[in-house]
Design a protein around this motif. Sequence first.
Motif, PDB file in Angstrom:
ATOM      1  N   LYS A 140      22.455  -6.036  26.469  1.00 53.29           N
ATOM      2  CA  LYS A 140      22.312  -5.171  27.641  1.00 53.29           C
ATOM      3  C   LYS A 140      21.874  -3.769  27.225  1.00 53.29           C
ATOM      4  O   LYS A 140      21.010  -3.166  27.866  1.00 53.29           O
ATOM      5  CB  LYS A 140      23.633  -5.116  28.410  1.00 53.29           C
ATOM      6  N   ARG A 141      22.439  -3.242  26.140  1.00 54.71           N
ATOM      7  CA  ARG A 141      22.064  -1.915  25.650  1.00 54.71           C
ATOM      8  C   ARG A 141      20.593  -1.895  25.224  1.00 54.71           C
ATOM      9  O   ARG A 141      19.863  -0.957  25.535  1.00 54.71           O
ATOM     10  CB  ARG A 141      22.970  -1.477  24.495  1.00 54.71           C
TER      11      ARG A 141
ATOM     12  N   GLU B 218      18.469  -1.852  28.402  1.00 54.17           N
ATOM     13  CA  GLU B 218      18.515  -0.534  29.063  1.00 54.17           C
ATOM     14  C   GLU B 218      17.645   0.483  28.333  1.00 54.17           C
ATOM     15  O   GLU B 218      16.892   1.233  28.950  1.00 54.17           O
ATOM     16  CB  GLU B 218      19.958  -0.033  29.143  1.00 54.17           C
TER      17      GLU B 218
ATOM     18  N   SER C  38      13.986  -0.505  28.794  1.00 47.98           N
ATOM     19  CA  SER C  38      13.556  -0.233  30.162  1.00 47.98           C
ATOM     20  C   SER C  38      13.079   1.213  30.307  1.00 47.98           C
ATOM     21  O   SER C  38      12.025   1.482  30.886  1.00 47.98           O
ATOM     22  CB  SER C  38      14.720  -0.527  31.116  1.00 47.98           C
TER      23      SER C  38
ATOM     24  N   ASP D  39      14.659  -5.282  34.648  1.00 44.17           N
ATOM     25  CA  ASP D  39      15.748  -4.319  34.806  1.00 44.17           C
ATOM     26  C   ASP D  39      15.237  -3.041  35.469  1.00 44.17           C
ATOM     27  O   ASP D  39      15.865  -2.510  36.378  1.00 44.17           O
ATOM     28  CB  ASP D  39      16.351  -4.001  33.425  1.00 44.17           C
TER      29      ASP D  39
ATOM     30  N   GLN E  11      16.313  -1.313  39.055  1.00 41.18           N
ATOM     31  CA  GLN E  11      16.748   0.081  39.166  1.00 41.18           C
ATOM     32  C   GLN E  11      15.977   0.804  40.263  1.00 41.18           C
ATOM     33  O   GLN E  11      16.561   1.546  41.055  1.00 41.18           O
ATOM     34  CB  GLN E  11      16.545   0.818  37.839  1.00 41.18           C
TER      35      GLN E  11
END
Length: 195
Positions: free
Chosen positions: A13-14, A17, A20, A64, A68
């Motif tokens: 996930k990191r 992120e 992204s 992702d 957002q």
Amino acid sequence: MRYEKGHKDATRKRIVEVASKQLRKDGVGASGVAALMASAGLTHGGFYSHFSSKDALIEEALRDAVEQVKVWIGSVADSNENKLEAVIRAYLSPYHRDNPETGCVAGTLAPEIARHSPAVREMFTKSIIGHIEMISGLLPASATPEARRSVATAIIAGTTGMIQLARAVDDEELSDKILEDGIAACMSLVRAISS
């Protein structure tokens, strides 16, 4: 060395992120795997335990980013009486212009996505269709569905091009004027469909 349960998911996930934001800020071509991993505080060697390829990371990171932006646009619309104007003004704002890493994927990466893998292009296509539907839903119900879809497509294409131009020029006054003119042009389209 054993890690706690969920460590691999949290690490993935990191990475997503960081990617992204970095992809939107620097572009796909300028974002190598080693740099993305370093930005996430990891070594290049661990990349393939999370992703099968750079394309797989790009697809997930862009998905992702699209999510957002959908949340951002939805919150702008939900918190304003004139929902569509608020969305247009937020999109064509100096803040969005100056912070591409948190902004719209189309406004930063559309030309690169056009040359990317079919999976990335398919994901991007679905997001554009969703945005067209969302903007169409904010247009006056008195217009035909075809007219709303056409105007929504024009608004998305226009705002995307305007944010790209506003970011590209080296004259801040001209950049601000591009944003202001873009808002006026979009609102003219809205008024035309309302008549």
